[in-house]
Design a protein around this motif. Structure first.
Motif, PDB file in Angstrom:
ATOM      1  N   PRO A 212      81.689  31.148  24.703  1.00  0.00           N
ATOM      2  CA  PRO A 212      82.995  31.363  24.084  1.00  0.00           C
ATOM      3  C   PRO A 212      83.242  30.490  22.860  1.00  0.00           C
ATOM      4  CG  PRO A 212      83.191  31.114  26.465  1.00  0.00           C
ATOM      5  CD  PRO A 212      81.799  30.733  26.114  1.00  0.00           C
ATOM      6  N   LEU A 213      82.594  29.328  22.804  1.00  0.00           N
ATOM      7  CA  LEU A 213      82.725  28.417  21.682  1.00  0.00           C
ATOM      8  C   LEU A 213      81.347  28.006  21.183  1.00  0.00           C
ATOM      9  CD1 LEU A 213      85.546  25.879  22.688  1.00  0.00           C
ATOM     10  CD2 LEU A 213      85.644  27.547  20.838  1.00  0.00           C
ATOM     11  N   SER A 214      81.219  27.889  19.869  1.00  0.00           N
ATOM     12  CA  SER A 214      80.005  27.359  19.255  1.00  0.00           C
ATOM     13  C   SER A 214      80.403  26.253  18.292  1.00  0.00           C
ATOM     14  CB  SER A 214      79.240  28.446  18.496  1.00  0.00           C
ATOM     15  OG  SER A 214      78.716  29.418  19.376  1.00  0.00           O
ATOM     16  N   VAL A 215      79.626  25.169  18.284  1.00  0.00           N
ATOM     17  CA  VAL A 215      79.900  24.061  17.382  1.00  0.00           C
ATOM     18  C   VAL A 215      78.629  23.740  16.602  1.00  0.00           C
ATOM     19  CG1 VAL A 215      79.466  22.367  19.235  1.00  0.00           C
ATOM     20  CG2 VAL A 215      80.741  21.692  17.190  1.00  0.00           C
TER      21      VAL A 215
ATOM     22  N   SER B 200      86.800  20.393  23.487  1.00  0.00           N
ATOM     23  CA  SER B 200      85.634  20.722  24.306  1.00  0.00           C
ATOM     24  C   SER B 200      84.374  20.809  23.448  1.00  0.00           C
ATOM     25  CB  SER B 200      85.857  22.044  25.045  1.00  0.00           C
ATOM     26  OG  SER B 200      86.911  21.931  25.969  1.00  0.00           O
ATOM     27  N   ALA B 201      84.493  21.429  22.269  1.00  0.00           N
ATOM     28  CA  ALA B 201      83.354  21.519  21.357  1.00  0.00           C
ATOM     29  C   ALA B 201      82.922  20.138  20.900  1.00  0.00           C
ATOM     30  CB  ALA B 201      83.702  22.397  20.168  1.00  0.00           C
ATOM     31  N   ALA B 202      83.888  19.283  20.578  1.00  0.00           N
ATOM     32  CA  ALA B 202      83.560  17.927  20.140  1.00  0.00           C
ATOM     33  C   ALA B 202      82.850  17.146  21.239  1.00  0.00           C
ATOM     34  CB  ALA B 202      84.824  17.197  19.708  1.00  0.00           C
ATOM     35  N   LEU B 203      83.312  17.274  22.478  1.00  0.00           N
ATOM     36  CA  LEU B 203      82.672  16.563  23.585  1.00  0.00           C
ATOM     37  C   LEU B 203      81.234  17.012  23.783  1.00  0.00           C
ATOM     38  CD1 LEU B 203      85.604  16.586  26.168  1.00  0.00           C
ATOM     39  CD2 LEU B 203      84.839  14.660  24.772  1.00  0.00           C
TER      40      LEU B 203
ATOM     41  N   ASP C 100      78.966   3.524  20.254  1.00  0.00           N
ATOM     42  CA  ASP C 100      79.883   3.877  21.352  1.00  0.00           C
ATOM     43  C   ASP C 100      81.268   4.265  20.851  1.00  0.00           C
ATOM     44  OD1 ASP C 100      77.836   3.391  23.055  1.00  0.00           O
ATOM     45  OD2 ASP C 100      78.642   1.515  23.871  1.00  0.00           O
ATOM     46  N   VAL C 101      81.528   4.117  19.554  1.00  0.00           N
ATOM     47  CA  VAL C 101      82.766   4.586  18.935  1.00  0.00           C
ATOM     48  C   VAL C 101      82.392   5.396  17.699  1.00  0.00           C
ATOM     49  CG1 VAL C 101      84.237   2.749  19.799  1.00  0.00           C
ATOM     50  CG2 VAL C 101      83.028   2.431  17.640  1.00  0.00           C
ATOM     51  N   ALA C 102      83.141   6.444  17.437  1.00  0.00           N
ATOM     52  CA  ALA C 102      82.822   7.316  16.306  1.00  0.00           C
ATOM     53  C   ALA C 102      84.072   8.047  15.847  1.00  0.00           C
ATOM     54  CB  ALA C 102      81.733   8.326  16.696  1.00  0.00           C
ATOM     55  N   GLU C 103      84.014   8.564  14.627  1.00  0.00           N
ATOM     56  CA  GLU C 103      85.058   9.427  14.091  1.00  0.00           C
ATOM     57  C   GLU C 103      84.516  10.850  14.035  1.00  0.00           C
ATOM     58  OE1 GLU C 103      88.189   8.655  12.993  1.00  0.00           O
ATOM     59  OE2 GLU C 103      88.028   6.531  13.530  1.00  0.00           O
ATOM     60  N   VAL C 104      85.290  11.807  14.533  1.00  0.00           N
ATOM     61  CA  VAL C 104      84.868  13.193  14.572  1.00  0.00           C
ATOM     62  C   VAL C 104      85.751  14.012  13.644  1.00  0.00           C
ATOM     63  CG1 VAL C 104      84.458  15.222  16.014  1.00  0.00           C
ATOM     64  CG2 VAL C 104      84.129  12.923  16.964  1.00  0.00           C
ATOM     65  N   GLN C 105      85.134  14.655  12.655  1.00  0.00           N
ATOM     66  CA  GLN C 105      85.889  15.509  11.734  1.00  0.00           C
ATOM     67  C   GLN C 105      85.675  16.964  12.111  1.00  0.00           C
ATOM     68  OE1 GLN C 105      84.956  15.081   7.570  1.00  0.00           O
ATOM     69  NE2 GLN C 105      86.128  16.904   6.995  1.00  0.00           N
ATOM     70  N   MET C 106      86.777  17.687  12.299  1.00  0.00           N
ATOM     71  CA  MET C 106      86.758  19.127  12.552  1.00  0.00           C
ATOM     72  C   MET C 106      87.883  19.742  11.739  1.00  0.00           C
ATOM     73  SD  MET C 106      86.141  19.404  16.693  1.00  0.00           S
ATOM     74  CE  MET C 106      87.482  18.254  17.056  1.00  0.00           C
ATOM     75  N   GLY C 107      87.561  20.604  10.805  1.00  0.00           N
ATOM     76  CA  GLY C 107      88.595  21.175   9.960  1.00  0.00           C
ATOM     77  C   GLY C 107      89.323  20.081   9.212  1.00  0.00           C
ATOM     78  N   ASP C 108      90.640  20.054   9.322  1.00  0.00           N
ATOM     79  CA  ASP C 108      91.450  19.039   8.656  1.00  0.00           C
ATOM     80  C   ASP C 108      91.713  17.827   9.540  1.00  0.00           C
ATOM     81  OD1 ASP C 108      91.664  20.657   6.392  1.00  0.00           O
ATOM     82  OD2 ASP C 108      93.457  21.667   7.160  1.00  0.00           O
ATOM     83  N   GLU C 109      91.154  17.818  10.733  1.00  0.00           N
ATOM     84  CA  GLU C 109      91.419  16.739  11.677  1.00  0.00           C
ATOM     85  C   GLU C 109      90.312  15.703  11.686  1.00  0.00           C
ATOM     86  OE1 GLU C 109      93.348  17.392  15.572  1.00  0.00           O
ATOM     87  OE2 GLU C 109      92.899  19.500  15.225  1.00  0.00           O
ATOM     88  N   MET C 110      90.683  14.437  11.870  1.00  0.00           N
ATOM     89  CA  MET C 110      89.744  13.357  12.099  1.00  0.00           C
ATOM     90  C   MET C 110      90.148  12.666  13.394  1.00  0.00           C
ATOM     91  SD  MET C 110      87.008  11.815  10.888  1.00  0.00           S
ATOM     92  CE  MET C 110      86.907  11.889   9.094  1.00  0.00           C
ATOM     93  N   LEU C 111      89.310  12.777  14.428  1.00  0.00           N
ATOM     94  CA  LEU C 111      89.657  12.253  15.743  1.00  0.00           C
ATOM     95  C   LEU C 111      88.783  11.063  16.098  1.00  0.00           C
ATOM     96  CD1 LEU C 111      89.963  15.559  17.825  1.00  0.00           C
ATOM     97  CD2 LEU C 111      91.822  14.168  16.907  1.00  0.00           C
TER      98      LEU C 111
ATOM     99  N   GLY D 104      80.160   6.446  30.401  1.00  0.00           N
ATOM    100  CA  GLY D 104      79.209   7.537  30.218  1.00  0.00           C
ATOM    101  C   GLY D 104      79.832   8.844  29.777  1.00  0.00           C
ATOM    102  N   GLU D 105      81.151   8.863  29.560  1.00  0.00           N
ATOM    103  CA  GLU D 105      81.847  10.067  29.111  1.00  0.00           C
ATOM    104  C   GLU D 105      82.539   9.793  27.782  1.00  0.00           C
ATOM    105  OE1 GLU D 105      83.031  11.898  33.507  1.00  0.00           O
ATOM    106  OE2 GLU D 105      84.583  10.993  32.250  1.00  0.00           O
ATOM    107  N   TRP D 106      82.538  10.787  26.904  1.00  0.00           N
ATOM    108  CA  TRP D 106      83.250  10.653  25.646  1.00  0.00           C
ATOM    109  C   TRP D 106      84.724  10.987  25.830  1.00  0.00           C
ATOM    110  CZ3 TRP D 106      81.567   8.374  21.359  1.00  0.00           C
ATOM    111  CH2 TRP D 106      80.186   8.232  21.179  1.00  0.00           C
ATOM    112  N   LEU D 107      85.581  10.185  25.217  1.00  0.00           N
ATOM    113  CA  LEU D 107      87.017  10.418  25.214  1.00  0.00           C
ATOM    114  C   LEU D 107      87.484  10.535  23.775  1.00  0.00           C
ATOM    115  CD1 LEU D 107      88.186   7.681  27.773  1.00  0.00           C
ATOM    116  CD2 LEU D 107      87.502  10.027  28.276  1.00  0.00           C
ATOM    117  N   LEU D 108      88.458  11.404  23.525  1.00  0.00           N
ATOM    118  CA  LEU D 108      89.035  11.605  22.201  1.00  0.00           C
ATOM    119  C   LEU D 108      90.484  11.143  22.205  1.00  0.00           C
ATOM    120  CD1 LEU D 108      87.671  15.201  21.523  1.00  0.00           C
ATOM    121  CD2 LEU D 108      86.797  13.080  20.523  1.00  0.00           C
ATOM    122  N   ARG D 109      90.878  10.455  21.150  1.00  0.00           N
ATOM    123  CA  ARG D 109      92.255   9.980  21.063  1.00  0.00           C
ATOM    124  C   ARG D 109      93.203  11.153  20.834  1.00  0.00           C
ATOM    125  NH1 ARG D 109      96.305   8.604  17.528  1.00  0.00           N
ATOM    126  NH2 ARG D 109      97.573   6.784  18.136  1.00  0.00           N
ATOM    127  N   GLN D 110      94.182  11.300  21.723  1.00  0.00           N
ATOM    128  CA  GLN D 110      95.194  12.345  21.582  1.00  0.00           C
ATOM    129  C   GLN D 110      96.429  11.839  20.850  1.00  0.00           C
ATOM    130  OE1 GLN D 110      94.420  15.514  22.650  1.00  0.00           O
ATOM    131  NE2 GLN D 110      92.420  14.606  23.097  1.00  0.00           N
TER     132      GLN D 110
END
Length: 263
Positions: A39-42, A68-71, A83-94, A101-107
């Motif tokens: 259903p999703l492709s990244v 979900s795609a970012a994870l 162990d810390v990173a910035e994720v850019q998707m579209g206009d967002e930087m998370l 052992g699990e990735w978490l994204l700042r909401q």
């Protein structure tokens, strides 16, 4: 090039969301997403030790962002990242962080307001509820136990009318009850957002955790929670990290992504 399919935020290997992860972003991305079988492709546009740029597609269109795609992408790139990173998707930087052992994204920090509302149109009666917002306001209501949560039958028209009446765009039902050592359970509905029920919603869970923070019901001996999302037939398990800041509770949400298959 090989595409890896991950099952993200699943409950004991079931449910969650399937995400196809491509290690490059070459060629016709929409066509590649349509053939991926998920259903999703990244697609990974670029990756350094601390920054990742992604593009997300459904089989029919590009999507601005998806937790979900970012994870899934972060999990595939784990050995190449700090162990810390910035994720850019579209206009967002998370901001993202690895925790247990699990990735978490700042909401972010939910903006929470308590109100009285009549939930009789969806079968829940008049009660105190909350409007909790991280960009888009969600109506959050509590039910007494897991049985009440699991037996709730959503009606798109009634939920939409309730959202319009309260100036919200989604509905979150939660309970402190939970299976398999979960600290809380919830379901997320959004007919005004284009779906009846979501199987794994980081943003709407963060709004619910914001309500617990505003109600002084978060634990004081830990800053981690496990949440069970209970969409019938598609269970999910999410992880939450929270911390008090000046304006409320800052919430990070994520969880496990496990390889499902390669093609």
């Amino acid at each position: 090039m090989t595409v890896s399919i991950y099952r993200v935020l699943s409950e004991a290997g079931e449910g969650g969301k399937l995400v196809a992860v491509f290690p490059d972003s070459e060629g016709n991305l929409q066509a590649r997403a349509a053939k991926a079988g998920a259903p999703l492709s990244v697609f990974v546009q670029s990756a350094s030790l601390s920054e990742v740029a992604l593009r997300v597609f459904t089989p029919v269109k590009e999507r601005g962002s998806s937790d979900s795609a970012a994870l899934a992408a972060l999990t595939m790139l784990r050995t190449e990242l700090l162990d810390v990173a910035e994720v850019q998707m579209g206009d967002e930087m998370l901001p993202a962080q690895l925790c247990g052992g699990e990735w978490l994204l700042r909401q972010g920090v939910p903006d929470v307001t308590a109100i009285e509302a009549d939930l009789s149109p969806i079968g829940l009666g008049a009660r105190r509820v909350w409007i909790s917002s991280l960009g888009r306001p969600n109506l959050v209501a509590e039910v007494p136990d897991l049985a009440a949560l699991d037996t709730f039958t959503p009606n798109a028209e009634a939920i939409s009318a309730l959202n319009r009446a309260t100036g919200t765009t989604g509905l979150v039902l939660l309970t402190a009850d939970g299976p398999r050592r979960a600290d809380l359970s919830f379901r997320a509905f959004g007919p005004l957002k284009g779906f009846l029920e979501d199987a794994a919603s980081s943003n709407m869970l963060a709004c619910a955790v914001g309500v617990l923070g505003a109600s002084n019901r978060l634990p004081t001996d830990t800053n981690l929670l496990r949440a069970a999302q209970r969409m019938p037939g598609q269970p999910a398990r999410l992880s939450v990290q929270f911390g008090e800041v000046g304006t409320g509770v800052e919430v990070w949400v994520g969880g496990a992504a496990t390889p499902h298959r390669q093609s």
